[in-house]
Motif scaffolding. Sequence first.
Motif, PDB file in Angstrom:
ATOM      1  N   PRO A 223       6.753   4.154   3.230  1.00 53.64           N
ATOM      2  CA  PRO A 223       6.601   2.696   3.175  1.00 53.64           C
ATOM      3  C   PRO A 223       6.163   2.144   4.522  1.00 53.64           C
ATOM      4  CG  PRO A 223       8.924   3.313   3.165  1.00 53.64           C
ATOM      5  CD  PRO A 223       8.165   4.588   3.015  1.00 53.64           C
ATOM      6  N   GLN A 224       5.207   1.181   4.447  1.00 55.29           N
ATOM      7  CA  GLN A 224       4.746   0.506   5.653  1.00 55.29           C
ATOM      8  C   GLN A 224       5.652  -0.670   5.945  1.00 55.29           C
ATOM      9  OE1 GLN A 224       0.637  -0.357   4.375  1.00 55.29           O
ATOM     10  NE2 GLN A 224       0.036   0.617   6.277  1.00 55.29           N
ATOM     11  N   PRO A 225       5.861  -0.977   7.201  1.00 56.60           N
ATOM     12  CA  PRO A 225       6.577  -2.212   7.513  1.00 56.60           C
ATOM     13  C   PRO A 225       5.873  -3.391   6.851  1.00 56.60           C
ATOM     14  CG  PRO A 225       6.250  -0.879   9.479  1.00 56.60           C
ATOM     15  CD  PRO A 225       5.455  -0.248   8.397  1.00 56.60           C
TER      16      PRO A 225
ATOM     17  N   ALA B 179       1.688  -4.222   6.555  1.00 58.80           N
ATOM     18  CA  ALA B 179       0.984  -4.295   5.279  1.00 58.80           C
ATOM     19  C   ALA B 179       0.277  -5.636   5.135  1.00 58.80           C
ATOM     20  CB  ALA B 179       1.959  -4.078   4.129  1.00 58.80           C
ATOM     21  N   ARG B 180       0.995  -6.731   5.526  1.00 58.91           N
ATOM     22  CA  ARG B 180       0.376  -8.055   5.414  1.00 58.91           C
ATOM     23  C   ARG B 180      -0.823  -8.177   6.345  1.00 58.91           C
ATOM     24  NH1 ARG B 180       5.757 -10.054   5.133  1.00 58.91           N
ATOM     25  NH2 ARG B 180       5.669 -10.551   7.360  1.00 58.91           N
ATOM     26  N   SER B 181      -0.712  -7.648   7.547  1.00 57.60           N
ATOM     27  CA  SER B 181      -1.827  -7.717   8.503  1.00 57.60           C
ATOM     28  C   SER B 181      -3.048  -6.968   7.984  1.00 57.60           C
ATOM     29  CB  SER B 181      -1.397  -7.146   9.856  1.00 57.60           C
ATOM     30  OG  SER B 181      -0.350  -7.898  10.403  1.00 57.60           O
ATOM     31  N   SER B 182      -2.788  -5.785   7.402  1.00 55.66           N
ATOM     32  CA  SER B 182      -3.887  -4.994   6.854  1.00 55.66           C
ATOM     33  C   SER B 182      -4.559  -5.729   5.700  1.00 55.66           C
ATOM     34  CB  SER B 182      -3.368  -3.636   6.381  1.00 55.66           C
ATOM     35  OG  SER B 182      -4.418  -2.855   5.838  1.00 55.66           O
ATOM     36  N   ALA B 183      -3.757  -6.341   4.822  1.00 56.89           N
ATOM     37  CA  ALA B 183      -4.316  -7.067   3.687  1.00 56.89           C
ATOM     38  C   ALA B 183      -5.112  -8.291   4.146  1.00 56.89           C
ATOM     39  CB  ALA B 183      -3.211  -7.481   2.727  1.00 56.89           C
ATOM     40  N   LEU B 184      -4.559  -9.015   5.140  1.00 58.53           N
ATOM     41  CA  LEU B 184      -5.267 -10.188   5.653  1.00 58.53           C
ATOM     42  C   LEU B 184      -6.587  -9.797   6.313  1.00 58.53           C
ATOM     43  CD1 LEU B 184      -2.311 -12.285   7.136  1.00 58.53           C
ATOM     44  CD2 LEU B 184      -3.666 -12.788   5.103  1.00 58.53           C
TER      45      LEU B 184
ATOM     46  N   TRP C  25      -7.803 -11.381  -4.343  1.00 59.07           N
ATOM     47  CA  TRP C  25      -7.069 -10.311  -5.025  1.00 59.07           C
ATOM     48  C   TRP C  25      -6.604  -9.251  -4.028  1.00 59.07           C
ATOM     49  CZ3 TRP C  25      -9.365  -6.312  -8.965  1.00 59.07           C
ATOM     50  CH2 TRP C  25      -8.326  -5.709  -9.671  1.00 59.07           C
ATOM     51  N   LEU C  26      -7.339  -9.112  -2.940  1.00 62.46           N
ATOM     52  CA  LEU C  26      -6.965  -8.118  -1.926  1.00 62.46           C
ATOM     53  C   LEU C  26      -5.623  -8.448  -1.283  1.00 62.46           C
ATOM     54  CD1 LEU C  26     -10.443  -7.579  -0.185  1.00 62.46           C
ATOM     55  CD2 LEU C  26      -9.267  -6.021  -1.758  1.00 62.46           C
ATOM     56  N   ALA C  27      -5.219  -9.706  -1.362  1.00 65.06           N
ATOM     57  CA  ALA C  27      -3.921 -10.097  -0.777  1.00 65.06           C
ATOM     58  C   ALA C  27      -2.773  -9.919  -1.752  1.00 65.06           C
ATOM     59  CB  ALA C  27      -3.989 -11.554  -0.322  1.00 65.06           C
ATOM     60  N   TRP C  28      -3.089  -9.575  -3.010  1.00 68.00           N
ATOM     61  CA  TRP C  28      -2.038  -9.389  -4.015  1.00 68.00           C
ATOM     62  C   TRP C  28      -1.556  -7.936  -3.989  1.00 68.00           C
ATOM     63  CZ3 TRP C  28       0.375 -12.957  -7.011  1.00 68.00           C
ATOM     64  CH2 TRP C  28       1.175 -12.479  -8.042  1.00 68.00           C
ATOM     65  N   PRO C  29      -0.280  -7.709  -3.739  1.00 71.32           N
ATOM     66  CA  PRO C  29       0.217  -6.325  -3.628  1.00 71.32           C
ATOM     67  C   PRO C  29       0.133  -5.578  -4.959  1.00 71.32           C
ATOM     68  CG  PRO C  29       1.762  -7.890  -2.663  1.00 71.32           C
ATOM     69  CD  PRO C  29       0.783  -8.695  -3.456  1.00 71.32           C
ATOM     70  N   LEU C  30      -0.413  -4.366  -4.917  1.00 73.77           N
ATOM     71  CA  LEU C  30      -0.489  -3.500  -6.093  1.00 73.77           C
ATOM     72  C   LEU C  30       0.268  -2.207  -5.804  1.00 73.77           C
ATOM     73  CD1 LEU C  30      -4.266  -3.871  -7.102  1.00 73.77           C
ATOM     74  CD2 LEU C  30      -2.284  -5.016  -8.126  1.00 73.77           C
ATOM     75  N   ARG C  31       1.063  -1.770  -6.791  1.00 75.27           N
ATOM     76  CA  ARG C  31       1.843  -0.561  -6.600  1.00 75.27           C
ATOM     77  C   ARG C  31       1.062   0.684  -7.048  1.00 75.27           C
ATOM     78  NH1 ARG C  31       7.093  -0.105  -5.748  1.00 75.27           N
ATOM     79  NH2 ARG C  31       7.404  -2.303  -6.309  1.00 75.27           N
ATOM     80  N   SER C  32       0.316   0.583  -8.141  1.00 74.31           N
ATOM     81  CA  SER C  32      -0.365   1.735  -8.719  1.00 74.31           C
ATOM     82  C   SER C  32      -1.587   2.135  -7.892  1.00 74.31           C
ATOM     83  CB  SER C  32      -0.814   1.418 -10.156  1.00 74.31           C
ATOM     84  OG  SER C  32      -1.709   2.386 -10.635  1.00 74.31           O
TER      85      SER C  32
ATOM     86  N   ARG D  93     -10.336  -1.095   0.501  1.00 72.40           N
ATOM     87  CA  ARG D  93      -9.301  -0.054   0.379  1.00 72.40           C
ATOM     88  C   ARG D  93      -8.020  -0.454   1.101  1.00 72.40           C
ATOM     89  NH1 ARG D  93     -11.869   5.402   2.423  1.00 72.40           N
ATOM     90  NH2 ARG D  93      -9.777   6.113   1.808  1.00 72.40           N
ATOM     91  N   ARG D  94      -8.133  -1.417   2.019  1.00 70.51           N
ATOM     92  CA  ARG D  94      -6.978  -1.823   2.815  1.00 70.51           C
ATOM     93  C   ARG D  94      -6.263  -3.025   2.207  1.00 70.51           C
ATOM     94  NH1 ARG D  94      -8.855  -1.466   9.068  1.00 70.51           N
ATOM     95  NH2 ARG D  94      -6.589  -1.721   9.274  1.00 70.51           N
ATOM     96  N   GLY D  95      -6.565  -3.316   0.928  1.00 74.72           N
ATOM     97  CA  GLY D  95      -5.891  -4.419   0.250  1.00 74.72           C
ATOM     98  C   GLY D  95      -4.392  -4.201   0.162  1.00 74.72           C
ATOM     99  N   ALA D  96      -3.683  -5.242  -0.167  1.00 70.94           N
ATOM    100  CA  ALA D  96      -2.215  -5.228  -0.138  1.00 70.94           C
ATOM    101  C   ALA D  96      -1.637  -4.187  -1.095  1.00 70.94           C
ATOM    102  CB  ALA D  96      -1.693  -6.614  -0.498  1.00 70.94           C
ATOM    103  N   ILE D  97      -0.606  -3.492  -0.623  1.00 73.32           N
ATOM    104  CA  ILE D  97       0.091  -2.458  -1.393  1.00 73.32           C
ATOM    105  C   ILE D  97       1.538  -2.900  -1.573  1.00 73.32           C
ATOM    106  CG2 ILE D  97       0.805  -0.042  -1.437  1.00 73.32           C
ATOM    107  CD1 ILE D  97      -1.536   0.577   0.420  1.00 73.32           C
ATOM    108  N   ALA D  98       2.004  -2.816  -2.814  1.00 72.12           N
ATOM    109  CA  ALA D  98       3.408  -3.168  -3.063  1.00 72.12           C
ATOM    110  C   ALA D  98       4.307  -2.158  -2.365  1.00 72.12           C
ATOM    111  CB  ALA D  98       3.687  -3.175  -4.564  1.00 72.12           C
ATOM    112  N   SER D  99       5.274  -2.648  -1.684  1.00 68.47           N
ATOM    113  CA  SER D  99       6.150  -1.769  -0.903  1.00 68.47           C
ATOM    114  C   SER D  99       7.599  -1.931  -1.361  1.00 68.47           C
ATOM    115  CB  SER D  99       6.025  -2.101   0.588  1.00 68.47           C
ATOM    116  OG  SER D  99       6.949  -1.358   1.346  1.00 68.47           O
TER     117      SER D  99
END
Length: 553
Positions: free
Chosen positions: A12-14, A18-23, A59-66, A149-155
């Motif tokens: 898991p990313q802090p 994760a937010r910085s990467s998505a932004l 959509w890149l800012a919306w966390p996805l788990r899959s 590829r650096r869009g938000a990931i659910a953590s």
Amino acid sequence: MNTPSAEAPRTPQPAHTARSSALLACAVVGATLAVLITLGHDGRRIAQLALLASPLVLWLAWPLRSARMRRLRTLLVTLWTLGFGLDAVVRAYLLDTYQAAPDSALVLGAAANTHARESAEYLWMHWRSAFVWSAALVTAGVIAALFARRGAIASDAPGRRPPRWAVALVSLLLLGACLAYASKPWRRLHPVLFWTHWSQSVQQQRATWADQQKVRDRLAAQARAIAPVVTRAGPSTVVLVVTDSINRDNMALYGYGRPTTPRLLAHQAQAGAQMAVLKNAWSVDASTVPALRNMFHFGLPDSQEPPHVLALARAAGYKVWWISNHDDIAIEQQHARHADVVDMVNRTPGRASASLDGEILDCVQEALADTGTERKLIVVHLMGAHPHYSLRFPENANPFDDDVDAVETGLVKSGRSAWVRHFRQQYDAALLYHDFVVSELLQQTRSAGKPQDYRAWMYLSDHGQEVGHGSDRAGHSPSTASGYRIPTVLWRNQQPLSAEALQQPFRADWTGWALMDLLHIQWNGQMPERNVLSEGYRWQAPAIPVAADAFWR
């Protein structure tokens, strides 16, 4: 014993990382789209397109788990960027090259009048521009793919909620996007909807051209109702030669430095007052279809329901031929099919076919030799110097490709690139061959029939061509004088032509008025002020992007 899982566990990313990467992903993809949109649009349309493009960026800012959904998101965002990017670069290319929007009459008419082969040949000729714009589009796609590829990931890691300002900004942008899609004028700008509608418009244009018989029947009936009459008794033969893409600046007949028109110069020396070279001739259109529409409809707007020149000639008792080296459905349906005899010599799709104009000479000679009618109007439509220039003259017939002459030196001093100078050499070689064809047509007309029979001949181009005259490019040029500077030459074996009167500027859209004079046709719609052969001729400058004083030179 532990059973291995199907997917390795993710570290898991802090939350703040994760937010910085998505932004960052949203910012870079959004900036890439903004740059592309700015290339092809201006004013408020930039904001409209930006809002239409924003949903998948957000959509890149919306966390996805899959992981599968994240891959799908990356693919869709990349395709989304390429779609908006393709729209933008096409618009930018058209704006830069033709100063035209894709849904303008110029572009729609050209697209409807283009075959697949011609499109390929056009791209081959303009591959440099196509390569530059394609490279820009590919670069934008790569950037979008890398950062999507650096869009938000659910953590699963605990973290704080996103800042309120970020939630407010995303919500505001989403609201703006919803309003944009709800508005029909805005929604129609979306590349998918715009180009779907554009394609339908092109197909509708083609269908309209293909269903011209009713229009021709109406124009024929209109011409009969006008009841034009021929005022001269006896045999009459008139030949109208309409060529393509000839700029008079490249003709020695008009003072050019290369010997591109030796045969026409010889005719001029022999014919004396029977032949007139109109020094200040202009087209009012920079492309073929509207230029011919104006020529054969007297330059009058559709709202005035103008008659067709060929329909009037037939109604007056002329037998009309249309002999063409073009394979052009628009011109064939709108003009050629008004003739009694239609001879389309070139049936290879595309105006860039390799059919040489000399192929029509035998057909014209047959028409001139026809003894079945007393009055003839023969319209000859040539390819002239339409790109590709190298296809407009026989192989190994370019005398200008080796010597460094004054023209070449002048182009170098003007900063013209090597490829434009190469096109100029090919263009001038095309004009040299064109001089042979045109002078043969004039000689055929001068030799036709009995010496006392009336004969007349008129030659002009539909529009000009830019080949390094005012800019470092070659091709059609609707925004510069080179796109409109054309040759116009008149000859008749009776009634000497007034050299003084013919020094005035001439408009190609007024060709019909002069042609009616050469045919000795009178009708109740005549306008002598637009007939360059009339003493009542009055010049009016057309509305084209050329300075008013340029018409006098």
